[in-house]
Write an enzyme that holds these catalytic residues in place. Structure first.
Site, PDB file in Angstrom:
ATOM      1  N   GLY A  24       5.634  -5.942   4.600  1.00 31.71           N
ATOM      2  CA  GLY A  24       6.038  -4.687   3.952  1.00 31.71           C
ATOM      3  C   GLY A  24       4.811  -3.792   3.902  1.00 31.71           C
ATOM      4  O   GLY A  24       3.720  -4.247   3.524  1.00 31.71           O
ATOM      5  N   LYS A  25       4.987  -2.535   4.288  1.00 32.53           N
ATOM      6  CA  LYS A  25       3.814  -1.661   4.372  1.00 32.53           C
ATOM      7  C   LYS A  25       3.116  -1.535   3.023  1.00 32.53           C
ATOM      8  O   LYS A  25       1.886  -1.519   2.940  1.00 32.53           O
ATOM      9  CB  LYS A  25       4.225  -0.289   4.908  1.00 32.53           C
ATOM     10  CG  LYS A  25       4.732  -0.359   6.334  1.00 32.53           C
ATOM     11  CD  LYS A  25       5.011   0.992   6.920  1.00 32.53           C
ATOM     12  CE  LYS A  25       5.770   0.845   8.245  1.00 32.53           C
ATOM     13  NZ  LYS A  25       5.121  -0.021   9.235  1.00 32.53           N
ATOM     14  N   GLY A  26       3.895  -1.450   1.949  1.00 32.94           N
ATOM     15  CA  GLY A  26       3.279  -1.304   0.628  1.00 32.94           C
ATOM     16  C   GLY A  26       2.439  -2.514   0.257  1.00 32.94           C
ATOM     17  O   GLY A  26       1.267  -2.389  -0.135  1.00 32.94           O
TER      18      GLY A  26
ATOM     19  N   ASP B 147      -1.639  -0.546   8.088  1.00 35.17           N
ATOM     20  CA  ASP B 147      -1.689  -0.836   6.656  1.00 35.17           C
ATOM     21  C   ASP B 147      -3.096  -1.276   6.244  1.00 35.17           C
ATOM     22  O   ASP B 147      -3.583  -0.899   5.172  1.00 35.17           O
ATOM     23  CB  ASP B 147      -0.685  -1.941   6.304  1.00 35.17           C
ATOM     24  CG  ASP B 147       0.736  -1.557   6.692  1.00 35.17           C
ATOM     25  OD1 ASP B 147       1.053  -0.352   6.669  1.00 35.17           O
ATOM     26  OD2 ASP B 147       1.515  -2.469   7.035  1.00 35.17           O
TER      27      ASP B 147
ATOM     28  N   ARG C 238      -6.271 -11.526  13.660  1.00 34.27           N
ATOM     29  CA  ARG C 238      -5.573 -12.615  12.967  1.00 34.27           C
ATOM     30  C   ARG C 238      -4.070 -12.386  13.075  1.00 34.27           C
ATOM     31  O   ARG C 238      -3.625 -11.246  13.123  1.00 34.27           O
ATOM     32  CB  ARG C 238      -5.942 -12.602  11.478  1.00 34.27           C
ATOM     33  CG  ARG C 238      -7.422 -12.725  11.246  1.00 34.27           C
ATOM     34  CD  ARG C 238      -7.796 -12.057   9.947  1.00 34.27           C
ATOM     35  NE  ARG C 238      -9.206 -12.312   9.673  1.00 34.27           N
ATOM     36  CZ  ARG C 238      -9.679 -12.706   8.504  1.00 34.27           C
ATOM     37  NH1 ARG C 238      -8.874 -12.856   7.470  1.00 34.27           N
ATOM     38  NH2 ARG C 238     -10.955 -12.937   8.355  1.00 34.27           N
TER      39      ARG C 238
ATOM     40  N   GLY D 222      -0.216 -12.313  11.611  1.00 33.65           N
ATOM     41  CA  GLY D 222       0.435 -12.024  10.337  1.00 33.65           C
ATOM     42  C   GLY D 222       0.127 -10.623   9.851  1.00 33.65           C
ATOM     43  O   GLY D 222      -0.653  -9.885  10.464  1.00 33.65           O
TER      44      GLY D 222
HETATM   45  O1  RIB Z   1       3.385  -2.233   8.957  1.00 32.98           O
HETATM   46  C1  RIB Z   1       3.790  -3.572   9.199  1.00 32.98           C
HETATM   47  C2  RIB Z   1       4.939  -3.906   8.310  1.00 32.98           C
HETATM   48  O2  RIB Z   1       6.051  -3.121   8.681  1.00 32.98           O
HETATM   49  C3  RIB Z   1       5.432  -5.324   8.422  1.00 32.98           C
HETATM   50  O3  RIB Z   1       4.759  -6.200   7.544  1.00 32.98           O
HETATM   51  C4  RIB Z   1       6.916  -5.214   8.146  1.00 32.98           C
HETATM   52  O4  RIB Z   1       7.312  -5.789   6.956  1.00 32.98           O
HETATM   53  C5  RIB Z   1       7.211  -3.716   8.158  1.00 32.98           C
HETATM   54  O5  RIB Z   1       7.350  -3.226   6.901  1.00 32.98           O
END
Ligand code: RIB
Length: 319
Positions: free
Chosen positions: A38-40, A267, A302, A304
């Site tokens: 998730g970006k947040g 992110d 890495r 993930g």
């Molecule tokens: O920016 C990468 C993210 O985009 C991933 O972790 C995925 O959950 C989507 O939200």
């Protein structure tokens, strides 16, 4: 006033790695893993591991994904302000090829229920934060509430306008001190605000004067950082607010990396930049950008998303 508030999404990422991305109608064999994303949340983890005090405002389901978010936030020392939701915790399906490139489909779930009221309940933290950082995997009104509240305070309101297909209206832009689009997002913003047509693949090729003029027209009162992948990034400031930079616009080259997975690289950049701006308020903005670039490069080495964020503090000397 040195903390960072991140408002946005948490997803459980379901990831398949294959030699290449599947074509329509095709079935490929690959390797499966899952992990937090998730970006947040990715940005919150990056800011925290870069050394900032972080509060993460989100919405979570009452399920295993929500429990995972709570446990990981506690492990990293992130203060979680989660709105409970009847919807399942957000999910993402991610394909990654041998070059580390990805394709992503998101199931917003609880993220889609994040309420502006829940965000406004964090007003004290939003107003006193050094940086408030948001993205667009959560409802527009919740994100606008976060940025607008931050702008009435003392800190910086930063919008990472991702993903590219999200709508960004004029009021949302007006609530930002700084936006951080990638090339695709920047091209989309230009088309939506001012009717400029610029192919996303040609953004990096534009000369600095033209890019600066486009950025100034897009966000006259604030700064724009366009992330350009392997070409680094372009920075454009409004004249009265250069954040201690000598130049109103400039480029910073990318840090070389042995890329295995680019998921969450943007992110990583945003979270690390937020931490740098919060922790080094007297440094030049360009120093924060250089740190964010180094931080994001390490994250791509890495596998993930959130788990790939390095423990690399803002004040860590690097080669
Ligand atoms: O920016 C990468 C993210 O985009 C991933 O972790 C995925 O959950 C989507 O939200």
């Amino acid at each position: 006033m040195s903390h960072v508030v991140v408002v946005g999404s948490f997803n459980v990422d379901h990831v398949w790695r294959a030699t290449r991305l599947p074509r329509p109608g095709e079935t490929l064999g690959g390797a499966y893993t899952s992990g937090p994303g998730g970006k947040g949340f990715n940005q919150a983890v990056a800011a925290r591991r870069a050394g900032a005090e972080v509060r993460f405002v989100c919405a979570l389901g009452d399920d295993a994904g929500g429990a995972l978010a709570r446990r990981l936030a506690a492990d990293d020392g992130i203060e979680l302000q989660a709105q409970p939701s009847d919807a399942p915790t957000g999910t993402a399906g991610i394909y990654i090829d041998d070059a580390g490139h990805n394709s992503i489909v998101i199931g917003p779930g609880a993220n889609g229920a994040l309420d502006a009221g829940h965000v406004r309940a964090q007003a004290a933290a939003l107003r006193t934060a050094a940086v408030v950082l948001a993205q667009l995997e959560s409802p527009r009104d919740a994100i606008h509430a976060a940025l607008a509240t931050a702008r009435h305070g003392d800190g910086l309101a930063i919008l990472n306008p991702a993903p590219a297909n999200a709508t960004v209206d004029a009021d949302l832009l007006a609530a930002c001190d700084l936006i951080t689009p990638n090339e695709t997002e920047f091209a989309g913003l230009l088309a939506a605000h001012g009717g400029q047509t610029l192919d996303a693949g040609r953004v990096a090729d534009q000369d600095d004067a033209r890019l600066h003029a486009l950025c100034r027209a897009l966000l006259p009162h604030g700064s724009v950082v366009i992330t350009l992948g392997a070409a680094g990034c372009f920075v454009s400031h409004a004249e009265p607010a250069r954040f201690r930079d000598a130049d109103a616009c400039y480029r910073i080259a990318a840090t070389p990396a042995q890329v295995v997975d680019t998921t969450g690289a943007g992110d990583a950049f945003n979270g690390a930049l937020a931490a740098a701006l919060a922790l080094q308020p007297r440094a030049a903005f360009a120093d924060g950008i250089r740190f964010a670039g180094r931080y994001a490069a390490v994250s791509t080495e890495r596998e993930g998303a959130a788990i790939a964020m390095p423990a690399m503090r803002v004040d860590t000397p690097t080669g």
